[in-house]
Structure formats: C-alpha cells, structure tokens
Write a protein that holds these residues in place. Structure first.
Motif, mmCIF file in Angstrom:
data_model
loop_
_atom_site.group_PDB
_atom_site.id
_atom_site.type_symbol
_atom_site.label_atom_id
_atom_site.label_comp_id
_atom_site.label_asym_id
_atom_site.label_seq_id
_atom_site.Cartn_x
_atom_site.Cartn_y
_atom_site.Cartn_z
ATOM 1 N N ASN A 182 1.187 -1.336 0.046
ATOM 2 C CA ASN A 182 0.246 -0.120 0.065
ATOM 3 C C ASN A 182 0.802 1.254 0.075
ATOM 4 O OD1 ASN A 182 -2.893 -1.175 0.622
ATOM 5 N ND2 ASN A 182 -1.575 -2.018 2.192
ATOM 6 N N VAL A 183 0.798 2.097 -1.082
ATOM 7 C CA VAL A 183 1.472 3.170 -1.273
ATOM 8 C C VAL A 183 0.616 4.349 -1.520
ATOM 9 C CG1 VAL A 183 3.220 4.529 -2.360
ATOM 10 C CG2 VAL A 183 3.353 2.054 -2.332
ATOM 11 N N GLY A 184 0.345 5.100 -0.307
ATOM 12 C CA GLY A 184 -0.778 6.198 -0.376
ATOM 13 C C GLY A 184 -1.982 5.476 -0.495
ATOM 14 N N GLU A 185 -2.782 5.854 -1.436
ATOM 15 C CA GLU A 185 -3.967 5.213 -1.505
ATOM 16 C C GLU A 185 -4.039 4.197 -2.694
ATOM 17 O OE1 GLU A 185 -7.488 7.858 -1.458
ATOM 18 O OE2 GLU A 185 -6.528 9.094 0.134
ATOM 19 N N VAL A 186 -2.962 3.889 -3.200
ATOM 20 C CA VAL A 186 -2.817 2.761 -4.182
ATOM 21 C C VAL A 186 -2.355 1.323 -3.661
ATOM 22 C CG1 VAL A 186 -1.910 2.083 -6.591
ATOM 23 C CG2 VAL A 186 -2.467 4.484 -5.920
ATOM 24 N N LYS A 187 -3.096 0.309 -3.938
ATOM 25 C CA LYS A 187 -2.713 -0.966 -3.493
ATOM 26 C C LYS A 187 -1.815 -1.693 -4.767
ATOM 27 C CE LYS A 187 -5.990 -2.100 -0.080
ATOM 28 N NZ LYS A 187 -6.310 -3.092 0.674
ATOM 29 N N PHE A 188 -0.995 -2.369 -4.455
ATOM 30 C CA PHE A 188 -0.125 -2.900 -5.655
ATOM 31 C C PHE A 188 -0.048 -4.431 -5.139
ATOM 32 C CE2 PHE A 188 1.622 1.275 -5.908
ATOM 33 C CZ PHE A 188 1.653 1.346 -7.310
ATOM 34 N N TYR A 189 -0.588 -5.325 -6.060
ATOM 35 C CA TYR A 189 -0.535 -6.799 -5.828
ATOM 36 C C TYR A 189 0.561 -7.373 -6.662
ATOM 37 C CZ TYR A 189 -5.560 -6.055 -3.689
ATOM 38 O OH TYR A 189 -6.265 -5.769 -2.936
ATOM 39 N N LEU A 190 1.417 -7.918 -5.886
ATOM 40 C CA LEU A 190 2.610 -8.025 -6.222
ATOM 41 C C LEU A 190 3.227 -9.489 -5.766
ATOM 42 C CD1 LEU A 190 4.311 -4.633 -6.103
ATOM 43 C CD2 LEU A 190 3.234 -5.636 -8.110
ATOM 44 N N HIS A 191 4.300 -9.963 -6.440
ATOM 45 C CA HIS A 191 5.077 -11.050 -5.760
ATOM 46 C C HIS A 191 6.408 -10.808 -5.034
ATOM 47 C CE1 HIS A 191 2.932 -11.974 -9.804
ATOM 48 N NE2 HIS A 191 2.718 -12.962 -9.218
ATOM 49 N N LYS A 192 6.433 -11.590 -4.138
ATOM 50 C CA LYS A 192 7.749 -11.289 -2.942
ATOM 51 C C LYS A 192 9.054 -11.337 -3.854
ATOM 52 C CE LYS A 192 5.151 -12.875 0.990
ATOM 53 N NZ LYS A 192 5.232 -13.833 2.247
ATOM 54 N N PHE A 193 9.141 -12.475 -4.653
ATOM 55 C CA PHE A 193 10.665 -12.921 -5.111
ATOM 56 C C PHE A 193 10.874 -11.625 -5.717
ATOM 57 C CE2 PHE A 193 13.488 -14.205 -8.302
ATOM 58 C CZ PHE A 193 14.586 -14.816 -7.249
ATOM 59 N N PRO A 194 10.611 -11.058 -7.021
ATOM 60 C CA PRO A 194 11.130 -10.018 -7.738
ATOM 61 C C PRO A 194 11.453 -8.837 -6.717
ATOM 62 C CG PRO A 194 9.167 -10.575 -8.569
ATOM 63 C CD PRO A 194 9.170 -11.413 -7.360
ATOM 64 N N LEU A 195 10.470 -8.469 -5.795
ATOM 65 C CA LEU A 195 10.908 -7.369 -5.002
ATOM 66 C C LEU A 195 11.913 -7.703 -4.015
ATOM 67 C CD1 LEU A 195 7.074 -6.444 -4.551
ATOM 68 C CD2 LEU A 195 8.566 -5.416 -5.967
ATOM 69 N N LEU A 196 11.771 -8.656 -3.339
ATOM 70 C CA LEU A 196 12.653 -8.632 -2.159
ATOM 71 C C LEU A 196 14.089 -9.255 -2.720
ATOM 72 C CD1 LEU A 196 10.464 -10.970 0.161
ATOM 73 C CD2 LEU A 196 10.454 -8.590 0.068
ATOM 74 N N SER A 197 14.351 -9.384 -3.872
ATOM 75 C CA SER A 197 15.864 -9.935 -4.344
ATOM 76 C C SER A 197 16.530 -8.568 -4.760
ATOM 77 C CB SER A 197 15.730 -10.785 -5.721
ATOM 78 O OG SER A 197 14.877 -10.030 -6.792
ATOM 79 N N LYS A 198 15.547 -7.325 -4.704
ATOM 80 C CA LYS A 198 16.196 -6.076 -5.146
ATOM 81 C C LYS A 198 16.206 -4.861 -4.034
ATOM 82 C CE LYS A 198 16.528 -6.686 -9.987
ATOM 83 N NZ LYS A 198 15.656 -7.893 -10.272
ATOM 84 N N SER A 199 15.219 -5.109 -2.976
ATOM 85 C CA SER A 199 15.121 -4.145 -1.989
ATOM 86 C C SER A 199 15.134 -4.675 -0.548
ATOM 87 C CB SER A 199 13.450 -3.551 -2.322
ATOM 88 O OG SER A 199 13.380 -2.743 -1.033
ATOM 89 N N ASN A 200 16.219 -4.025 0.010
ATOM 90 C CA ASN A 200 16.649 -4.378 1.336
ATOM 91 C C ASN A 200 15.304 -3.966 2.381
ATOM 92 O OD1 ASN A 200 18.905 -5.587 0.827
ATOM 93 N ND2 ASN A 200 20.307 -4.007 0.779
ATOM 94 N N ARG A 201 14.918 -2.845 1.971
ATOM 95 C CA ARG A 201 13.869 -2.297 2.896
ATOM 96 C C ARG A 201 12.664 -3.140 2.724
ATOM 97 N NH1 ARG A 201 12.242 3.540 4.904
ATOM 98 N NH2 ARG A 201 14.428 3.122 5.502
ATOM 99 N N LEU A 202 12.269 -3.803 1.698
ATOM 100 C CA LEU A 202 10.907 -4.367 1.467
ATOM 101 C C LEU A 202 11.280 -5.669 2.098
ATOM 102 C CD1 LEU A 202 9.769 -3.389 -2.082
ATOM 103 C CD2 LEU A 202 8.511 -3.001 -0.255
ATOM 104 N N GLN A 203 12.448 -6.293 2.151
ATOM 105 C CA GLN A 203 12.628 -7.548 2.927
ATOM 106 C C GLN A 203 12.191 -7.540 4.300
ATOM 107 O OE1 GLN A 203 16.967 -8.529 2.181
ATOM 108 N NE2 GLN A 203 16.748 -8.748 0.120
ATOM 109 N N LYS A 204 12.784 -6.153 4.970
ATOM 110 C CA LYS A 204 12.390 -5.918 6.416
ATOM 111 C C LYS A 204 10.995 -5.799 6.528
ATOM 112 C CE LYS A 204 16.794 -3.449 6.680
ATOM 113 N NZ LYS A 204 17.522 -2.391 6.733
ATOM 114 N N LEU A 205 10.288 -4.952 5.732
ATOM 115 C CA LEU A 205 8.833 -4.705 5.900
ATOM 116 C C LEU A 205 8.084 -6.127 5.666
ATOM 117 C CD1 LEU A 205 8.550 -1.257 4.062
ATOM 118 C CD2 LEU A 205 8.585 -1.718 6.298
ATOM 119 N N VAL A 206 8.418 -6.702 4.631
ATOM 120 C CA VAL A 206 7.540 -7.964 4.312
ATOM 121 C C VAL A 206 7.746 -8.922 5.798
ATOM 122 C CG1 VAL A 206 7.483 -9.850 2.987
ATOM 123 C CG2 VAL A 206 7.263 -7.720 2.055
ATOM 124 N N SER A 207 9.128 -9.235 6.058
ATOM 125 C CA SER A 207 9.315 -9.956 7.129
ATOM 126 C C SER A 207 8.570 -9.557 8.556
ATOM 127 C CB SER A 207 10.868 -10.096 7.411
ATOM 128 O OG SER A 207 11.211 -10.786 8.550
#
Length: 120
Positions: free
Chosen positions: A34-59
C-alpha cells in the motif's frame, strides 16, 4: 485480461480503477504493498531480491500474519513506487527529466542499490 506464460516477464502493470495495480500472471500474488491510496498486488521474489527495505517490511508483516505492507510517506508516491517495482520485475523503465529525481529518491528509500547505480 492478458495472461502470461510461466517464466515469462510481464511488460506492464495492469490497473483496476485508480487505486489498484497488479501484474498479470498465472502465479498468484503473495504480497500487497500500500503506497498512499494505491494497492499494488505483487510477488515477493522480484521485490525482495532487489530491495533491502522491502525484505524487512515483508518479514515484519509475516511476523504479524499479514500479507499487506503499508508505506504512508513514500517519496514520490505511487508513481515512483511503480517505477521501482517495474525495475524489480525487469520491465522497461523510462526515466526522464520529470521522473528521474522521484525514482532516485524512491530507490534510495527502498534500499535498492542496483537501481541506484543505474540511475546515477
């Protein structure tokens, strides 16, 4: 709705109204960002493999038994997050004078060192 074959790369995000973005795929999405008022329905693998912050937030979300991650004050808002997400998925990202600063700030916020190198 356009579907993609397993193992192929999507070429764009799909929109469902103004507040939902998703990737057309046979694979079910497993995280909602959720970024602002927009929801992004995504897959963990592509995001977590490139973003350290998303790794922490998803964990952290997993520890709380949630599939949703909230980023309220995201730099550049949903548009700059979408640029970063496209980069994670390997989609073509067009940077120009109007979005390069927002994309750079978003990549730094997400701790995406590969994208920072590409933007610099």
């Amino acid at each position: 709705m356009k579907f993609m074959k397993l193992g192929s790369k999507p070429d764009a995000f799909q929109a469902d109204g103004k507040s939902i973005r998703y990737v057309s795929s046979e694979l079910a999405t497993d995280v909602i960002i959720n970024v602002g008022e927009v929801k992004f329905y995504l897959h963990k693998f592509p995001l977590l493999s490139k973003s350290n912050r998303l790794q922490k937030l998803v964990s952290k979300a997993n520890e709380e038994n949630s599939e949703e991650v909230y980023m309220v004050d995201f730099p550049g808002g949903p548009k700059s997050f979408e640029i970063c997400a496209k980069f994670c998925y390997g989609m073509t990202v067009t940077l120009n004078a109007y979005n390069v600063v927002a994309a750079r700030c978003a990549a730094e916020y997400l701790e995406m060192t590969r994208m920072l190198i590409a933007v610099t």
